[in-house]
Design an enzyme around this catalytic site. Structure first.
Site, short mmCIF file in Angstrom:
data_model
loop_
_atom_site.label_atom_id
_atom_site.label_comp_id
_atom_site.label_asym_id
_atom_site.label_seq_id
_atom_site.Cartn_x
_atom_site.Cartn_y
_atom_site.Cartn_z
CE LYS B 79 39.36 -82.02 78.06
NZ LYS B 79 38.11 -82.61 78.59
CB SER B 154 37.83 -85.95 76.70
OG SER B 154 37.31 -84.94 77.53
CB SER B 178 35.89 -85.57 80.27
OG SER B 178 35.38 -86.24 79.14
#
Lengths: 480, 485, 112
Positions: B79, B154, B178
């Site tokens: 990420k 996310s 997330s």
């Protein structure tokens, strides 16, 4: 109307740890910008703080020295404001649970000892430095100081005059130096203060409206700023005006304070607990251990000087006014066993010379060995006391030993009775009027004749012997 | 078989047997990226060259018959809020679009030590604020199961890349769901470890007291393997725990006999999508069949969790976001005269609207006037929520719920921020309480979209949720199905 | 888990009474160092009102004797020894800076 002055002070002192509060960068003062920085103290994304244990210990020691309660539970908070010298846009400080609370110190004023309350001492990080004068349209930022540990000492509004404020600051400085937690070097910015001033009609209970001045970086500036504000407040009140609750900027060059450009927003620092730093439970054993490590405090040292060395209270107070001076005094004592004589010379001559030459007590160049050797020359009658004072000045200027100076300048005392007798007879011959005065009972004339003798020997004559021989000669004349 | 389809444990076995090389595996994954990335938009940065170099290093180790770790030679997506040395780390924000960290996050250091191979940085909601990855400043990542739909967020890029076989596994971060919600939307396993189990050093903070890094994987075994590599105390993160780290693969047992599985009262009521509810009910029945005992539990303060979460998360986020001022790194506005202009233009141009919204809300609730009523109140209710779980875990081993009230929604479907926040309703309680929680596939709806099952465990009891998840996986085949691209 | 109903109720009625004023939005935007357009401000008034009213459900709970939870784990007293670690090379530090000299970061002139 008579007014009462109310002053509260906040003293910020940089702690003399090796490293910064939240990262391992060296905390020392360096001129080369941005050389003591890392991702943590530059607030680079993803980095996390790690608190310096010694900084916490130093803050606890300061708390102990200022008679505070040490909190069993304490933690760090964030104080938010935007400024280029503050990389995270928040300062890690303590708002909700300060480390030390409810302390006091006693300060010595002309009216005797006054006890000044310490509201709290908390630990926080310093900001970086802005450089404004290098470019015309831009300022530079140096983050070397960013994250250096500080303590903020907050006093109660117990001070009643600028003079008390000044004494308070000096007392705090001397205590922090004594316990060796801060260099307190104002010229490097490691000690700064904020002053809060208000006045109220004598007898009134409520405080007057206060003004605040931040970041005063010398005691002199702080003192002048306090005096200025007191006068300003009183003259506003006298004219029937109203003092504004405001932050002002002190301009030390102009000797005036000015209102800061007021920003429309209320000053809301949005304090909240820092979840990147874990809480601290300060256990009693830790505090006890730190207490044991603490050096003697100024007040304790003063007491000891009075008791052990039989010094007058005044002497003890002056000698312990700074740690460096007291250390110097004690080092001299190990070499020379007459406390009162050392004290007289230190208080009289050394302090006069350092003041004239603007030398810090830390930087006295004449070593205790050199200094006590000088005292011995005087004791042994090799030079007179007054010559000794000149020799001491020379020692400060040249760094030479006392006996070298005495030798080079031919300052040895004349203690040869024959030589002195010859000089004195000549003095008597040259001053018949004074001799007559003496003989007719005006004892004062004796002093004049001693003076003339000293003058004839350029001060080198042994004063005791001069007195003795003069008296004998004059008495001899009388009998005739 | 195409190598990019492999799981970590499958690939590891083939590497050890020298049936494939790390280079072949990496090339296969890179080729897959080439084929499908245009459709998926999972990556902000692809580090093909470095990845191939690293793969060659692993192949040398294998050639020298050095023992290799479980993750050696395995291509991973990370990420884009996890700092990678000399590789752009942008948080999918214009604010950091050119930021190159001069340091690795601790998790990256650990994975590099295991010789895992960084294949690219995955897209996300800007600064991890969002549940759909639509808040990325750069691109909208698509759900590989239906490219009209969001991958969740996310960590949407992390999930989509694994679902589309563009990485064998990925790392995400979880502040309010997330990792779990995108894993659920993409038919994957996503684990939010116990707070403090994995170092946050190098994770660009959203909310310090809630953020955790965790794996998104193709199955539960892979999940345990990645957790093994990243878990454990880190002196750089003082909030990381010194609790001893288990070998999580020892939890991979097909057995839930005697397990007490708690189902919170009200969790399966009105607002839940029928098809999701159906899958969850079936999962509960399967667990019963496998010998687990289903226990009704109460989490009386769970209904307050969302409000508490948004107050705390935004308060902390507003503070974490304060450092982006255009001075030391990151975006800086071009046209300014004064310092105030520099700040305001930089931040207004550099941040997207969701970030600004949360900064504003956060600053609101910690301002002096609102602190006690909102922020402090939220911290206190957080205590009540945490205590609910303490009581619950006196009775049960794991707690079961849906991961998300719905399957993946269409892009642009949820515009109202409040509606968007509500999709986190099942995931935030675990963050507020610090508990480990896993999402795993438990079915598909009529549109063919994956549905996720959430299992929450007690603090540091990752093993129990892994065991329950592994058992479920061994007795179902939802995890085997792949999207058609 | 009654959130959606409450949400609908509040957000349906939210135009009646704004919990947050325009001035407050402007102040908090200033504190956040953000510039909002008029539209964004209006939207912020609505968003904040909606979210804060949802958050008002917390006031239903009596928390008088409840300790706040800042961190979930009972970790405390983790310190670093006062030992110097090498700082980072200035060149590397300044590389990410949008505007710098060869030794310092640059900001617009600050008039104090």
């Amino acid at each position: 109307m008579e007014y009462e002055v109310v002053i509260g002070l906040e003293v910020h002192a940089e702690l003399s740890t090796q490293t910064k509060l939240l990262c391992g960068c060296a905390a020392e003062f360096v001129r080369e910008p941005n050389t003591h920085c890392c991702p943590v103290c530059l607030a680079m994304p993803g980095t996390l703080p790690r608190i310096n244990k010694r900084a916490v210990e130093y803050a606890i020691k300061a708390g102990l020295a200022l008679n505070c309660d040490i909190s069993e539970y304490t933690r760090m908070d964030r104080k938010h404001y935007f400024y280029p010298d503050l990389p995270k846009a928040y300062q890690v400080t303590q708002h909700y649970h300060p480390l030390c609370k409810n302390g006091y110190i006693d300060i010595e004023t002309e009216d005797g000892v006054r006890r000044i309350g310490i509201t709290q001492i908390h630990l926080e990080e310093d900001a970086g430095k802005l450089i404004h004068d290098q470019y015309e349209t831009e300022s530079l930022v140096d983050y070397n100081r960013s994250g250096v540990p500080l303590i903020e000492i907050v006093s109660e509004p117990d001070l009643r005059s600028p003079e008390e404020g000044r004494i308070f600051l000096e007392t705090i400085k001397s205590i922090l130096e004594y316990i060796d937690v801060s260099d307190c070097k104002m010229e490097e910015g490691s000690l700064r203060c904020d002053v809060n001033v208000s006045v109220r009609p004598k007898g009134q209970k409520e405080y007057g409206v206060r003004s605040e001045m931040k970041n005063l970086n010398s005691f002199r500036a702080a003192h002048r700023a306090m005096e200025y504000e007191v006068k300003r407040h009183i003259s506003i009140l006298e004219e029937g005006g109203e003092v504004l609750r405001e932050t002002r900027r002190w301009d030390d060059n102009l000797g005036k304070s000015f209102p800061m450009r007021t920003k429309e927003e209320a000053n809301d620092y949005r304090y909240f607990p820092d979840a990147d730093i874990v809480p601290m439970y300060i256990d009693k054993e830790w505090v006890t251990k730190l207490k044991e490590e603490m050096p003697e405090l100024p007040s304790e040292r003063r007491e000891r000087y009075i008791k052990e060395y039989d010094l007058p209270e005044y002497d003890a107070g002056v000698l312990t006014s700074s740690k460096a001076l007291a250390d110097y005094f004690e080092e001299c004592l190990t070499l020379y066993d007459d406390p009162k004589n050392i004290s007289n010379w230190v208080m009289g001559d050394i302090l006069r010379i350092t003041k004239e030459k603007d030398i810090a007590h830390e930087d006295i160049s004449v070593t205790p060995k050199q200094f006590t050797d000088l005292l011995r020359l005087v004791d042994e009658g090799i030079i007179s006391g007054s010559i000794g004072k000149n020799v001491l000045e020379d020692m400060f200027d040249t760094g030479k030993d006392a006996d070298t100076i005495v030798e080079e300048k031919g300052l040895k005392q004349i203690s040869d009775e024959g030589e002195l007798l010859e000089i004195i007879r000549k003095v008597l011959q040259d001053n018949p009027q004074s001799v007559e005065d003496y003989l007719s009972g005006k004892k004062k004339a004796m002093g004049y004749l001693v003076g003339q003798t000293m003058r004839a020997t350029r001060g080198k004559a042994n004063p005791q012997m001069v007195n003795k021989i003069l008296k004998e000669e004059l008495d001899g004349l009388k009998e005739k | 078989m195409e190598l990019y389809k492999l799981t970590i444990h499958e690939a590891n076995e083939l590497l050890r047997k020298k049936e494939i090389s790390a280079k072949q595996l990496t090339e296969s994954v890179l080729k897959r990226i080439e084929q499908v990335e245009d459709k998926i938009d999972a990556f902000n940065t692809i580090t093909a060259e470095k990845a191939l170099e690293e793969a060659e290093v692993v192949d040398k180790l294998i050639a020298q018959n050095e023992g290799i770790s479980s993750l050696a030679g395995i291509p991973m997506a990370v990420k884009d809020n996890i700092c990678t040395l000399d590789v752009k780390t942008t948080c999918s924000s214009n604010m950091l679009k050119d930021f190159i960290p001069p340091y690795d996050a601790t998790v990256i250091e650990r994975l590099k030590r295991e010789n895992a191979i960084l294949i690219g940085k995955a897209n996300m909601d800007e600064f991890a604020m969002g549940s759909s990855t639509e808040n990325s400043a750069f691109k909208k990542t698509k759900n590989p199961w239906d490219i009209e739909r969001v991958p969740g967020g996310s960590s949407g890029g992390s999930a989509a890349s694994v679902a589309a076989d563009q990485a064998i596994f990925s790392l995400g971060s979880d502040t309010g769901g997330s990792i779990r919600q995108p894993a659920s939307f993409c038919g994957l396993v996503g684990l939010k470890p116990t707070y403090g189990r994995v170092s946050r050093y190098g994770l660009i903070a959203l909310a310090s007291s809630l953020d955790v890094i965790g794996p998104i994987t193709k199955d539960v075994t892979d999940c345990a393997l990645v957790l093994n590599a990243v878990a454990g105390l880190d002196t750089k993160d003082v909030t990381s725990s010194s609790n001893p780290v288990d070998d999580y693969t020892t939890a991979l047992k097909d057995n839930v006999k005697g397990f007490k599985i708690g189902v919170p009262e009200g969790f399966l009521d009105n607002n839940l999508d029928d098809e999701v509810k159906n899958s969850i009910d079936k999962a509960i029945k399967l667990y019963e069949k496998l010998g687990a005992e289903i226990v009704d539990i109460k989490l009386p303060h769970a209904e307050y969790a969302l409000a508490v979460y948004y107050i705390i998360a935004c308060a902390e986020a507003s503070s974490s976001m304060a450092r982006y001022d255009g001075i030391r790194y990151g975006y800086r506005a071009e046209d300014y005269k004064t310092l105030e202009e520099l700040y305001k233009k930089t931040r207004s141009e550099g941040f997207g609207s969701e970030v600004k919204r949360r900064i504003m809300l956060g600053n609101f609730v910690i301002s002096a006037d609102y602190y006690d009523d909102y922020y402090l109140k939220a911290l206190k209710v957080r205590t009540l929520i945490k205590e609910d779980f303490v009581k619950a875990f006196e009775k049960v081993d794991v707690i079961l719920s849906p991961t998300s009230p719905t399957s993946a929604f269409k892009m642009g479907e949820k515009r109202d921020p409040m509606a968007m926040y509500l999709s986190d309703i099942y995931t935030v309680p675990a963050n507020l309480s610090g508990l480990p929680a896993i999402s795993l596939p438990c079915g598909f709806d009529s549109k063919g979209l994956p549905i996720g099952l959430q299992l929450i465990g007690d603090l540091f009891d990752e093993k129990k949720i892994l065991q329950a998840a592994y058992t479920f996986e061994q007795n179902t085949d939802y995890h085997i199905k792949k999207p058609i691209l | 888990m009654q959130a959606p109903a409450i949400y609908l109720h509040i957000c349906g009625e939210r135009m009646k009474r704004m919990k947050v004023s325009m001035q407050e939005v402007e102040l908090v935007a200033h504190q956040s160092q953000l510039i909002l357009s008029e539209d964004e401000k209006k939207r912020a008034v609505q968003d904040l009102t909606c979210i804060l009213e949802y958050a008002d459900k917390l006031s239903e709970l009596n928390t008088d004797n409840v300790e706040p939870t800042v961190q979930v784990l009972p970790i405390a007293d983790v310190f670093r020894e006062d030992e110097i670690c090498p700082s980072m090379d200035r060149e590397i530090i300044l590389k990410n800076a949008p505007h710098a000299t060869d030794d310092s970061f640059i900001v617009p002139k600050i008039v104090e």
